[in-house]
Design an enzyme around this catalytic site. Structure first.
Site, PDB file in Angstrom:
ATOM      1  N   PHE B 112       0.883  -1.320   0.035  1.00 14.60           N
ATOM      2  CA  PHE B 112       0.022  -0.016   0.043  1.00 14.60           C
ATOM      3  C   PHE B 112       0.790   1.247   0.100  1.00 14.60           C
ATOM      4  CE2 PHE B 112      -2.442   3.332   2.464  1.00 14.60           C
ATOM      5  CZ  PHE B 112      -3.443   3.502   1.594  1.00 14.60           C
ATOM      6  N   LYS B 162       9.702   3.048   6.225  1.00 10.45           N
ATOM      7  CA  LYS B 162       9.450   3.081   7.528  1.00 10.45           C
ATOM      8  C   LYS B 162       9.927   2.301   8.786  1.00 10.45           C
ATOM      9  CE  LYS B 162       4.958   3.395  10.085  1.00 10.45           C
ATOM     10  NZ  LYS B 162       3.503   3.495  10.101  1.00 10.45           N
TER      11      LYS B 162
END
Lengths: 163, 565
Positions: B112, B162
């Site tokens: 995503f 991340k």
């Protein structure tokens, strides 16, 4: 005119795509491009065969030098140099062709590196023109498959490309 | 001490002295935003679209000598930022763009909001990095700032997955940096400088042509000194405006497609041309073949060897930092016996004055409809020539460049290379953030301004009192002009139908809107707007729909083949 350019660049992910991207973005030709790490594994050495007017070649050299990952660029064609290319050719080798193929491989100082009852795989090194000549010299319909590495080049004598 | 990747990023920004980051949060950068929240040294400016974040950071850099910084999330955050990055790249603006990325273990799985940021930005950055190990993070950011700001500047992307922002590592910010593959040249070659001086002193019809390199290299004081020392004429490119004082008598105005008659004629007919931090692009010299019909010697000073002899063969290339090279030129010319050929120079100036006398920027001052040129002239007067002026792209940009006389560098902020419509408002935001007390005007058009109009909301949030000067002719003016000249007056899709009421729109965002329809109201409206020190004022000037930008060198033509009024 045909030029052979050697590039020393940081051996980092994406370095190859920066060079390839530069050539496509600016519309320069690539005849062949080979790359592999050097004895210093933080560095890769690339050989690019390209062609263009003097102005274009000058720009190619400058633009390559401008890439942040590129350490050194040398246009080998500006002086004495040697270039070699490796080719593997799989040829049909049955009947009277079998002896003929062996003979042609010998004449071109090739080596047969794989044999079956129907075909040979011949390894050949040399300047690109020699490899072209071999392919012309043998029976065209006998060629089953070819693979070539593209040229690698090195300067003659004390023309040394090193960091 | 062990710090998380996110803490390391924020500490690096602090170490680099970054005071503003323009950005927009998202999933992949949540740890980074959490760290920004916990400190107050680095101020975050929340834009309404990532494109504007990069434009604002870009203008921040253009109007100061600092590196601009933007922060966006992965995937769409990055793709939205691309226009901003490409704009900065084309104009060589030092930026560091921090982009979030999906976690390292998810890269390549079509996760995503994943996109190949390094791949997608590669053709429009000076360099980019993907950080795969938190222990490389500080060094990578140090490199990014170093690469962005040195040599020929440019944007650098640092893509940070991340999980890297969550992992911990020992933090030590490198004090200095050396890269074997990146060593920009600073000093010019002494032999080349000697050759350059010989040519300059022998010139009969000299010309100095300077570009964005003088602005970016902070070399305008040296340029002014050299021009006055030699008594040579000087022209600036669109990117170079402000590099030489526009009110100085040596200044011939901008050159190029919409340059002045005198600048283009002098450029075409000079016998020695000194190019400084400029790149002979297609909008500047027109058709290179025609340019070469007149023989001339060219000296080209540029920090980027690849800019030299790219479109135009030059006789004396000097690679180096323009300020260093100009200083050396001045030093040696002052020490040389004998100066330029005074007699020849006198004759050349006489010729230039004849060209200047053509008054190529004249327009109808008696018109009952507002002429766009008139608005810019009044803007210049009302702001006493001392504003920062940003612009969008099109006719209004050219009129601003022609009619606002920039005496100082870093005052004229526009997208020259990429020609990005929509930059004007976010540029004004970036400039106002960098210079809170300064007067900032955004010269725009009703088409361009709608491309980033959402930023009126950002301006409200941060109380940015920029003044929008909207030259509203209900057309994409430059497209319409080309259609009139080259496409038989067929105005295909260039009419701006269904325009909003800009006054109400400004008011809806909490700003002040003004609509000006008569020439007599132009000056009072500008005066009122600029007296409102705390308000953003949207000035909607209803201008002449048929006005064209002159002079014009049509595409494929030579510099002396201008269409004049």
């Amino acid at each position: 005119m045909r030029h052979i350019i050697s590039v020393l660049l940081e051996n980092e992910a994406g370095a190859l795509s920066r060079v390839a991207g530069l050539f496509s973005a600016r519309g320069y030709n690539i005849e062949s491009l080979t790359v592999a790490p050097t004895e210093d594994e933080t560095l890769s050495r690339m050989t690019i065969v390209t062609s263009g007017s003097d102005d274009i070649i000058e720009q190619i050299n400058k633009q390559l030098n401008k890439l942040v990952d590129v350490v050194k660029v040398v246009d080998l064609s500006e002086g004495g140099h040697i270039e070699r290319e490796l080719m593997l050719v799989k040829v049909r080798a049955v009947g009277k062709d079998r002896e003929e193929m062996k003979r042609m491989a010998d004449i071109f100082r090739g080596r047969i590196i794989d044999v079956t009852d129907k075909d040979y795989t011949i390894e050949l090194t040399g300047p690109g023109s020699k490899l072209d000549a071999f392919l012309k010299a043998i029976d065209q319909v006998a060629i089953l498959e070819t693979v070539r590495t593209g040229a690698s080049g090195i300067g003659r004598g004390d023309r040394i490309l090193k960091v | 001490m062990q710090l998380s990747g996110a803490e390391i990023v924020v500490r690096c920004l602090q170490e680099e002295g970054v005071d503003h980051v323009f950005g927009y949060p998202g999933g992949a950068v949540l740890f980074l935003y959490d760290e920004l929240f916990k400190q107050d040294k680095v101020k975050h400016v929340l834009v309404r679209h990532e494109q504007a974040a990069v434009h604002a950071a870009d203008a921040y850099a253009r109007s100061t000598d600092k590196v601009g910084v933007a922060l966006v999330t992965s995937g769409p955050g990055v793709t939205n930022a691309i226009t901003g990055i490409a704009t900065a790249y084309m104009d060589s603006i030092p930026l560091v763009i921090l982009t979030g990325q999906v976690p390292t273990y998810a890269i390549g799985e079509d996760a995503f909001q994943e996109c190949d940021t390094v791949g997608i930005t590669r053709p429009c950055v000076k360099h980019n990095f993907l950080v795969k190990d938190v222990s490389d993070l500080a060094l990578t950011i140090k490199k990014a700032f170093y690469i962005a700001a040195t040599g020929r500047p440019g944007p650098v992307v640092v893509d940070i997955p991340k999980d890297i922002t969550a992992h911990k590592a020992e933090f030590a910010y490198p004090k200095s940096i050396a890269m074997r593959s990146y060593n920009p040249v600073v000093k010019g070659h002494a032999g080349q400088i000697k050759k350059a001086i010989k040519l300059l002193l022998e010139a009969k019809r000299p010309m100095i042509y300077t570009g964005g390199g003088v602005i970016l290299g902070d070399a305008s004081a040296e340029l002014a000194q050299l021009v006055r020392l030699l008594d040579f004429p000087c022209t600036n490119t669109l990117m170079g405006l402000g590099g030489f004082p526009a009110t100085d008598r040596h200044f011939l105005g901008m050159l190029g497609m919409h340059g002045t008659y005198e600048a283009n004629m002098a450029m075409q007919h000079c016998d020695v041309l000194l190019a400084v931090g400029a790149r002979f692009d297609d909008r500047v010299i027109g058709n290179p073949k025609h340019f070469f019909e007149q023989p001339r010697k060219i000296v080209h000073i540029d920090i980027d060897p690849a800019s030299i002899s790219k479109r135009v063969k030059v006789d004396v290339p000097v690679v180096g930092n323009v300020r260093e090279v100009l200083k050396e030129l001045i030093r040696q010319i002052e020490a040389a016996r004998g100066g330029p050929d005074k007699e020849a120079l006198k004759a050349w100036w006489t010729q230039i004055e004849v060209w200047r006398g053509r008054d190529c920027l004249k327009y109808d001052r008696t018109s009952a409809i507002i002429k766009p040129q008139f608005v810019i002239e009044k803007l210049y007067e009302v702001t006493k020539g001392d504003a920062f002026v940003t612009s969008d792209v099109g006719q209004h940009q050219m009129w601003a460049a022609q009619f606002y006389k920039f005496d100082k560098p870093r005052r004229w902020i526009n997208s020259g290379g990429l020609g990005t419509m929509g930059v004007g408002l976010p540029y004004a935001m970036g400039v106002q953030m960098a210079h809170p007390k300064a007067t900032v005007a955004c010269v725009t058009g009703e088409a361009s301004v709608q491309m980033c109009i959402q930023e009126l909301s950002t301006c409200k949030q941060y109380r940015l009192p920029v003044k929008l000067v909207n030259l509203n002719n209900r057309y994409m003016g430059m497209v319409r002009q080309w259609q009139e000249f080259f496409h038989g007056n067929r105005y295909s899709e260039s009419y701006m139908d269904a325009l909003p009421d800009f006054v109400k729109l400004a008011e809806a965002y909490g700003h002040v809107g003004m609509r000006i329809e008569k020439p007599a109201d132009v000056e009072p409206a500008l005066k009122e707007a600029f007296s409102r020190k705390k308000d953003l004022v949207f000035l909607d000037f209803i201008t002449d729909q048929t006005e064209n930008v002159f002079p014009m060198v049509p595409g494929g033509k030579g510099l002396s083949e201008m269409i004049l009024v």
